[in-house]
Design a protein around this motif. Structure first.
Motif, short mmCIF file in Angstrom:
data_model
loop_
_atom_site.label_atom_id
_atom_site.label_comp_id
_atom_site.label_asym_id
_atom_site.label_seq_id
_atom_site.Cartn_x
_atom_site.Cartn_y
_atom_site.Cartn_z
N GLN A 71 42.97 -16.17 3.41
CA GLN A 71 44.30 -15.89 2.87
C GLN A 71 44.53 -14.41 2.62
N GLN A 72 43.46 -13.59 2.70
CA GLN A 72 43.65 -12.15 2.53
C GLN A 72 44.33 -11.52 3.74
N PHE A 73 44.53 -12.30 4.80
CA PHE A 73 45.16 -11.77 6.01
C PHE A 73 46.62 -12.21 6.09
N GLU A 124 47.36 -22.37 6.86
CA GLU A 124 46.56 -23.40 6.20
C GLU A 124 45.20 -23.54 6.84
N VAL A 125 44.30 -24.19 6.09
CA VAL A 125 42.95 -24.48 6.56
C VAL A 125 42.86 -25.99 6.74
N ARG A 126 42.27 -26.42 7.84
CA ARG A 126 42.06 -27.85 8.05
C ARG A 126 40.60 -28.09 8.43
N LEU A 127 39.89 -28.82 7.58
CA LEU A 127 38.54 -29.24 7.93
C LEU A 127 38.67 -30.49 8.79
N VAL A 128 37.69 -30.70 9.65
CA VAL A 128 37.74 -31.87 10.52
C VAL A 128 36.97 -33.01 9.86
N PRO A 129 37.65 -34.11 9.52
CA PRO A 129 36.95 -35.22 8.84
C PRO A 129 35.83 -35.77 9.71
N GLY A 130 34.67 -35.99 9.10
CA GLY A 130 33.55 -36.56 9.82
C GLY A 130 32.77 -35.55 10.66
N LYS A 131 33.24 -34.34 10.73
CA LYS A 131 32.50 -33.31 11.47
C LYS A 131 32.27 -32.13 10.54
N SER A 132 31.04 -31.96 10.10
CA SER A 132 30.78 -30.83 9.22
C SER A 132 30.55 -29.58 10.06
N ALA A 176 42.52 -11.68 11.88
CA ALA A 176 41.59 -12.39 11.00
C ALA A 176 40.31 -12.75 11.75
N ARG A 177 40.46 -13.16 13.01
CA ARG A 177 39.29 -13.53 13.81
C ARG A 177 38.35 -12.34 13.95
N ASP A 178 38.93 -11.18 14.31
CA ASP A 178 38.09 -9.99 14.52
C ASP A 178 37.43 -9.55 13.21
N ALA A 179 38.16 -9.66 12.10
CA ALA A 179 37.64 -9.17 10.82
C ALA A 179 36.53 -10.07 10.29
N LEU A 180 36.63 -11.38 10.52
CA LEU A 180 35.67 -12.31 9.93
C LEU A 180 34.64 -12.83 10.93
N GLN A 181 34.71 -12.36 12.17
CA GLN A 181 33.75 -12.80 13.19
C GLN A 181 32.33 -12.51 12.70
N ALA A 182 31.46 -13.51 12.75
CA ALA A 182 30.05 -13.37 12.33
C ALA A 182 29.92 -13.09 10.84
#
Length: 136
Positions: A84-86, A91-99, A115-121
Motif C-alpha cells: 500500500q506504500q505504492f 487490493e491483495v488477494r490470497l489464493v484459498p487452498g494455495k499457500s 511496486a514489482r521492481d521495488a519489492l522484487q526479491a
C-alpha cells in the motif's frame, strides 16, 4: 642547480606513480541503472515497450501482480502493508487452498510495475524472497 621536475626525478617519483595506479577503477554503475530507464523511456510509442518486455522474457505488463514464494504464515494484512506504500494500490488477494502465492491489484500497469521492481526479491522472512511477476 635546477630543481627536478615533479615525477621526473628518480628518487621516489617512480614509486609514487605506481602507488597511484594501484586502486582498480570502480565498477561501471551505469550498466545497472541504464536498463530499467531505457525500457520505460518511450511511452509515446506503442510498439517499443512490448519488444523490450519480450527480450527480457517477461509477461506483458498487467495491473495485477502475481506474488510467489511467500512464507506460509503470510496474510493479507502483511501484504497490504507492504504494497500500500505504492501509488495506485488496490487490493491483495490470497489464493484459498494455495499457500505461498497472492495477487496484488493496482490501478494501472505502470503503478504495478513500480511496486514489482521495488519489492522484487524482498525478504518477507530471512529465508523467503518474494518473487513478483505480472499476472497472466
Amino acid at each position: 642547480g635546477k630543481k627536478p621536475v615533479a615525477g621526473a626525478g628518480e628518487d621516489g617519483g617512480h614509486g609514487l606513480d605506481e602507488a597511484a595506479a594501484m586502486p582498480p577503477p570502480p565498477p561501471p554503475a551505469a550498466v545497472d541503472t541504464g536498463a530499467p530507464a531505457a525500457a520505460g523511456a518511450a511511452p509515446s510509442s506503442t510498439e517499443a515497450p512490448a519488444a523490450d518486455v519480450a527480450m527480457e522474457e517477461q509477461l506483458p505488463p498487467n495491473k495485477i501482480l502475481f506474488v510467489e514464494n511467500l512464507p506460509g504464515q503470510v496474510n493479507e494484512t502483511m501484504l497490504r502493508l507492504l504494497f500500500q506504500q505504492f501509488d495506485g494500490f488496490g487490493e491483495v488477494r490470497l489464493v484459498p487452498g494455495k499457500s505461498g502465492i497472492a495477487f496484488v491489484e493496482f490501478a494501472s500497469e505502470d503503478q504495478a510495475g513500480v511496486a514489482r521492481d521495488a519489492l522484487q526479491a524482498f525478504k518477507v522472512t530471512p529465508t523467503h524472497k518474494m518473487k513478483i511477476s505480472f499476472a497472466k
